[in-house]
Design a protein around this motif. Structure first.
Motif, PDB file in Angstrom:
ATOM      1  N   GLU B 482       0.838  -1.199   0.000  1.00 34.04           N
ATOM      2  CA  GLU B 482       0.000   0.000   0.000  1.00 34.04           C
ATOM      3  C   GLU B 482       0.878   1.256   0.000  1.00 34.04           C
ATOM      4  O   GLU B 482       0.595   2.224  -0.721  1.00 34.04           O
ATOM      5  N   ALA B 483       1.942   1.232   0.798  1.00 36.87           N
ATOM      6  CA  ALA B 483       2.826   2.397   0.873  1.00 36.87           C
ATOM      7  C   ALA B 483       3.456   2.672  -0.496  1.00 36.87           C
ATOM      8  O   ALA B 483       3.540   3.829  -0.944  1.00 36.87           O
ATOM      9  N   ILE B 484       3.874   1.603  -1.173  1.00 35.01           N
ATOM     10  CA  ILE B 484       4.475   1.788  -2.509  1.00 35.01           C
ATOM     11  C   ILE B 484       3.426   2.326  -3.481  1.00 35.01           C
ATOM     12  O   ILE B 484       3.702   3.215  -4.296  1.00 35.01           O
ATOM     13  N   ALA B 485       2.202   1.764  -3.371  1.00 30.02           N
ATOM     14  CA  ALA B 485       1.126   2.202  -4.274  1.00 30.02           C
ATOM     15  C   ALA B 485       0.851   3.692  -4.085  1.00 30.02           C
ATOM     16  O   ALA B 485       0.691   4.436  -5.065  1.00 30.02           O
ATOM     17  N   VAL B 486       0.829   4.151  -2.831  1.00 32.35           N
ATOM     18  CA  VAL B 486       0.573   5.569  -2.552  1.00 32.35           C
ATOM     19  C   VAL B 486       1.677   6.431  -3.174  1.00 32.35           C
ATOM     20  O   VAL B 486       1.411   7.457  -3.821  1.00 32.35           O
ATOM     21  N   GLU B 487       2.920   5.987  -3.016  1.00 36.94           N
ATOM     22  CA  GLU B 487       4.048   6.729  -3.584  1.00 36.94           C
ATOM     23  C   GLU B 487       3.935   6.798  -5.114  1.00 36.94           C
ATOM     24  O   GLU B 487       4.103   7.852  -5.734  1.00 36.94           O
ATOM     25  N   PHE B 488       3.591   5.650  -5.708  1.00 34.43           N
ATOM     26  CA  PHE B 488       3.462   5.545  -7.163  1.00 34.43           C
ATOM     27  C   PHE B 488       2.368   6.497  -7.667  1.00 34.43           C
ATOM     28  O   PHE B 488       2.558   7.278  -8.613  1.00 34.43           O
ATOM     29  N   ILE B 489       1.218   6.441  -7.004  1.00 41.71           N
ATOM     30  CA  ILE B 489       0.074   7.258  -7.455  1.00 41.71           C
ATOM     31  C   ILE B 489       0.380   8.753  -7.292  1.00 41.71           C
ATOM     32  O   ILE B 489       0.033   9.570  -8.152  1.00 41.71           O
ATOM     33  N   THR B 490       1.086   9.093  -6.212  1.00 44.64           N
ATOM     34  CA  THR B 490       1.459  10.500  -6.011  1.00 44.64           C
ATOM     35  C   THR B 490       2.384  10.973  -7.138  1.00 44.64           C
ATOM     36  O   THR B 490       2.209  12.067  -7.691  1.00 44.64           O
ATOM     37  N   GLU B 491       3.345  10.120  -7.503  1.00 43.01           N
ATOM     38  CA  GLU B 491       4.251  10.450  -8.626  1.00 43.01           C
ATOM     39  C   GLU B 491       3.453  10.647  -9.919  1.00 43.01           C
ATOM     40  O   GLU B 491       3.703  11.580 -10.675  1.00 43.01           O
ATOM     41  N   MET B 492       2.529   9.717 -10.150  1.00 47.06           N
ATOM     42  CA  MET B 492       1.732   9.793 -11.384  1.00 47.06           C
ATOM     43  C   MET B 492       0.929  11.099 -11.420  1.00 47.06           C
ATOM     44  O   MET B 492       0.841  11.761 -12.448  1.00 47.06           O
ATOM     45  N   ARG B 493       0.351  11.444 -10.269  1.00 47.61           N
ATOM     46  CA  ARG B 493      -0.449  12.679 -10.197  1.00 47.61           C
ATOM     47  C   ARG B 493       0.425  13.890 -10.518  1.00 47.61           C
ATOM     48  O   ARG B 493       0.075  14.729 -11.335  1.00 47.61           O
ATOM     49  N   ASP B 494       1.584  13.977  -9.859  1.00 48.44           N
ATOM     50  CA  ASP B 494       2.402  15.182  -9.986  1.00 48.44           C
ATOM     51  C   ASP B 494       3.084  15.286 -11.346  1.00 48.44           C
ATOM     52  O   ASP B 494       3.484  16.371 -11.757  1.00 48.44           O
ATOM     53  N   HIS B 495       3.213  14.159 -12.035  1.00 47.67           N
ATOM     54  CA  HIS B 495       3.820  14.184 -13.353  1.00 47.67           C
ATOM     55  C   HIS B 495       2.835  14.712 -14.401  1.00 47.67           C
ATOM     56  O   HIS B 495       3.240  15.200 -15.455  1.00 47.67           O
ATOM     57  N   ALA B 496       1.536  14.575 -14.102  1.00 45.19           N
ATOM     58  CA  ALA B 496       0.459  15.224 -14.875  1.00 45.19           C
ATOM     59  C   ALA B 496       0.464  14.951 -16.379  1.00 45.19           C
ATOM     60  O   ALA B 496       0.065  15.803 -17.160  1.00 45.19           O
ATOM     61  N   THR B 497       0.892  13.774 -16.786  1.00 46.09           N
ATOM     62  CA  THR B 497       0.812  13.435 -18.215  1.00 46.09           C
ATOM     63  C   THR B 497      -0.566  12.862 -18.544  1.00 46.09           C
ATOM     64  O   THR B 497      -1.166  13.169 -19.560  1.00 46.09           O
ATOM     65  N   LEU B 498      -1.048  12.009 -17.642  1.00 40.05           N
ATOM     66  CA  LEU B 498      -2.364  11.382 -17.798  1.00 40.05           C
ATOM     67  C   LEU B 498      -3.231  11.889 -16.642  1.00 40.05           C
ATOM     68  O   LEU B 498      -2.895  11.683 -15.482  1.00 40.05           O
TER      69      LEU B 498
END
Lengths: 341, 534
Positions: B482-498
């Protein structure tokens, strides 16, 4: 010129028309933007270049266009219309499974429009410039002027939702009725052949509204044409001759008025069959009717070249051949045509 | 002449009378005459336009998600209330090696196919290898599998190319259906590496279902309807309905008419406006439940619009969109995840999405120094789960015009759109993803890695995605994952490509004759839970 020679010449002339149709359709289909494998392989599968290459080779899409064309023509001469990339079945097999439903609907529409149209047209001519004439002209104008999809929706609203007289737009049968065993593929015919009264009455009830909607344009056309040509015939000198010979009204109508008035009407019927097939696309969509029209729409959405080609060739073939037949019938009814005068 | 006509009419009348009298002598429709049989017949209206085949190895289609589970089962299944939980199905239990590279499934020994053949590990091996080697649309589901070993008739081992803690979740996808290998092989089925060229089983599978499911195919009238009947000898609980008919009804308005008149029991493709107009209807009920489908927009690195390479421009687009307004237009209350991982998936609920902030968007664009610019937006002109892409883009166009970005909308057919999207030639477009399995890895893989499908298309996914992905797959401890998933999703959000736009609700309208009609995460509809109303 004998009628047989005329017929032969007319059918030979249809061949270059069909060949032209084939070439134009093939080129158009292949220059459509979009990838036919997109729908087949899906978003993910189609992203793998190896899978895409394997499928291109499998479907022959990796060959030059001229080679694809000659392969297509060669197969076509053997009755093979290629394979649909969407259903992955032979296009001929697909057409044969969907055509009966369209033919059933089309024949019902022609019968509906032909019988009622001829009757209304004759009535209008016999009561020229009296109220039945005005009424028929108004009906004809409405029937041929209203777009088929709109008429379909209104007819459903009135006859299905409000009055409850017609079954809904659920296809050819109610869900609680089993289809008859497939003999011709037309449910009304197959249910008679297999003596299945439940399926017969249910399929008959389901075909009335779509046939009336599809036939409406046709009805307007036939009744107006019949009215006009009958008015012409009624003024013709040979009718005066017939009357002066002492023939009764019925004999005059049966042997002098009707055959002569039918000639131009038959030409209109032939030309309208193309329009009927085009109308079938919309009618089938509104009434969930599983025919060629629905197949054509799905094929176009999926960019299924082979299926689009197959449907276009079929409709073109029906149109060209029907016109040839109409010309021959016309010539048979009116010797002036085949005598070239 | 007159006499001939009279005789013809008399004959036609006689035929019709005879036909009316034949009802009792014909068995074809005898079963449909009683009211009792109507009670156990469930009729569903939905658009079946994408149902091209019943062969699970060939095509991915919305309709297939509902149809495949009727006649077949998978090794494991998702819990319908919490799809992150994996439950036994054909496999009663499973073990995993310490390195997460070997999974062993133990099969039930009381499962039979319609042919009477007993389910064995050979069927599992044959069915799944066939899916891999036919190389159809569902082959990617077997991408992690290097080899399969049959240990004994009820034990099968999967050897993976790398560690994969999400493997059991991947195996719940309905396309990974286990079929009767003996019957399949006799009818053109091939599972070895030549299958892409030599497998000819599709025609057979379109006419005959050979899975372990509760139903068997009765008849598929292409473009018309597909009919299933409950089969004898099913290993699970007998279903409530002995017959299920799915009718191909394309338009939402037609489905609505039919369900209101009682001609179908459930209308599956109802849009929010139609649902709203049915609120006061007495004969039908409206079900509206949160789906896991996600409508997103994607920015790509293209020569036409190099502006999107700048993170600040992408973040400006992200901040300029009026998400609340879009949600309100679709009936409201639709959640919005932070990144392209839907709410309900591991980690997605714990990361806050970016809020609309036009002032911030303008500031970001000013900082980037790109000035006003125009973008061609080519998108599929379709309605995805009630969301009209045309309407969606009209709204986004209005939103982005406030910050100086002009959108030229170019709606095209789906097939044309996907071709452009795959070729990475669309600077800005929208897409939809409906999950087949319910582990967040099924989003991290395509959307979060540079080598993932969408990473390759947009050419702008962050480089550490691959590292995070491998870390996630190698972790089996739930809280660590879960901790990794949260980190991953935060990265995806801040990268703002999708950028996720909306997670629309699934709406169905159903007759009051039936009850307990609920959304299923993997099947769209919980077919086996529907009951007759009391």
């Amino acid at each position: 010129m004998g009628i047989l020679i005329f017929a032969l010449r007319r059918f030979l002339l249809a061949i270059p028309t069909l060949l032209g149709l084939l070439i134009v359709t093939f080129i158009l289909a292949n220059f459509m933007p979009g990838d036919p494998l997109a729908r087949l392989l899906g978003d993910v599968g189609g992203s793998n270049p190896e899978t895409v290459a394997a499928y291109r080779a499998q479907w022959g899409l990796d060959r030059p266009l001229w080679e694809q064309f000659f392969i297509y023509v060669g197969n076509l001469l053997q009755g093979d219309l290629g394979q649909s990339t969407f259903t992955r079945r032979g296009v001929m097999e697909d057409l044969l499974s969907f055509l009966p439903a369209t033919v059933e609907l089309g024949v019902a529409a022609i019968l509906f429009a032909g019988i009622i149209g001829l009757a209304l047209g004759s009535l209008a001519a016999l009561f020229h410039n009296k109220w039945p004439d005005f009424l028929v002209r108004a009906i004809a104008l409405l029937a041929s002027g209203v777009p088929v999809f709109w008429l379909g929706l209104i007819a459903l609203q009135v006859f299905y939702l409000q009055l409850g007289w017609s079954p809904g737009p659920e296809g050819r049968l109610s869900s609680r009725v089993n289809p008859p065993p497939r003999i011709t593929g037309a449910y009304t015919v197959d249910s008679i052949l297999s003596a299945d009264s439940v399926a017969f009455w249910d399929s008959l009830a389901h075909i009335v509204l779509p046939a009336a909607v599809l036939g409406a344009f046709f009805l307007g056309l036939v009744s107006r044409m019949m009215r006009a040509s009958m008015l012409d015939v009624l003024k013709a000198p040979y009718l005066m001759t017939a009357r002066s010979k002492g023939l009764n009204t019925r004999t005059i109508a049966q042997f002098h008025v009707l055959p002569n008035a039918l000639i131009p009407t038959i030409t209109v019927v032939g030309l309208a069959i193309g329009g009927l097939l085009a109308g079938a696309v919309l009618t089938e969509t509104v009434f969930s009717w599983p025919g060629i029209g629905r197949y054509a729409v799905d094929a176009a959405k999926a960019l299924d070249y082979q299926a689009i080609l197959g449907v276009t060739l079929l409709i073109g073939f029906v149109y060209v051949i029907t016109n040839a037949i109409i010309d021959v019938v016309y010539a048979a009814l009116d010797p002036r045509i085949r005598l070239g005068s | 002449m007159k006499k001939q006509i009279q005789v013809s009419i008399a004959l036609a009348c006689a035929a019709l009378v005879a036909l009316s009298g034949c009802a009792t002598s014909n068995n074809n429709n005898a079963a449909n005459d009683g009211a009792a049989s109507a009670d156990t017949n469930l009729v569903i209206g939905m658009a079946l336009g994408d149902l091209a085949t019943l062969d699970p190895a060939r095509v991915l289609a919305d309709a297939m998600q509902l149809v495949i589970p009727l006649y077949s089962d998978t090794l494991v299944d998702v819990n319908q209330d919490d799809p992150r939980q994996i439950e036994p199905a054909l496999a009663s239990s499973w073990d995993v090696s310490d390195d997460l590279k070997t999974y062993t499934f133990h099969l039930r020994d009381d499962v039979t196919f319609p042919s009477g053949n007993k389910l064995t590990a050979d069927d599992v091996e044959f069915s799944l290898l066939r899916i891999k080697n036919v190389q159809g649309a569902s082959a990617f589901k077997m991408g992690m599998v290097e080899s399969i070993d049959v240990i004994d008739p009820t034990t099968i081992q999967f050897n993976l190319v790398g560690a994969d803690s999400s493997f059991p979740s991947r195996m719940t996808a309905p396309y990974l259906a286990i079929l009767d290998s003996k019957v399949l092989a006799e009818n053109g089925g091939v599972s070895d590496e030549t299958a892409v060229d030599t497998d000819t089983a599709q025609a057979f599978l379109d006419a005959t279902t050979i899975g372990t499911g509760a139903y068997e195919l009765s008849k598929w009238n292409r473009n018309e309807d597909i009919i299933f009947t409950a089969r004898e000898g099913y290993w699970g609980d007998a279903p409530t309905f002995t017959k299920v008919t799915i009718r191909n009804i394309q338009s939402a308005s037609t489905q609505r008419q039919l369900v209101e008149r009682g001609d179908i029991d459930i209308a599956m493709d109802i849009d929010p406006d139609t649902a709203a107009s049915l609120k006061d209807s007495t004969g039908v009920s409206v079900g509206s439940e949160q789906s896991y489908n996600l409508n997103y927009i994607a920015m790509s690195d293209t020569p036409a619009n190099p502006q999107f390479k700048d993170l600040r421009v992408r973040q400006a687009v992200q901040a300029a969109i009026d998400y609340e307004g879009i949600s309100a237009a679709l009936g409201g209350n639709a959640p919005r995840p932070a990144a392209v991982v839907p709410i309900g998936f591991l980690g997605a609920d714990q990361v806050d999405p970016i809020e609309t902030d036009v002032a911030r968007a303008k500031a970001l664009l000013a900082e980037a120094g790109v000035g006003e610019f125009a973008v061609d937006v080519t998108f599929a002109n379709v309605i995805w789960y009630g969301v009209s892409q045309q309407a969606l883009w009209e709204k986004i166009k209005a939103d982005l015009s406030q910050v100086g970005i002009t959108l030229n909308l170019k709606p095209v057919e789906y097939a044309n759109w996907i071709e452009g999207y795959r070729a990475s030639s669309l600077p800005l477009t929208s897409g939809l993803w409906a999950p087949e399995d319910f582990d967040s890895s099924s989003y991290f893989d395509p959307f979060g890695r540079e080598d993932g499908i969408y990473g390759k298309r947009t050419k702008m996914v962050f480089p550490i995605g691959q590292e995070l992905y491998e870390k996630y797959l190698s972790e089996i401890d739930p809280s660590e994952r879960e901790a990794i998933a949260v980190e991953f999703i935060t990265e995806m959000r801040d990268h703002a490509t999708l950028i996720p736009i909306i997670q629309p609700k699934k709406i169905f309208v159903y007759s009051n004759r039936i009850d307990n009609v609920k959304y299923s995460p993997d099947m769209q509809l919980r077919m086996f839970d529907i009951t007759l109303a009391k």
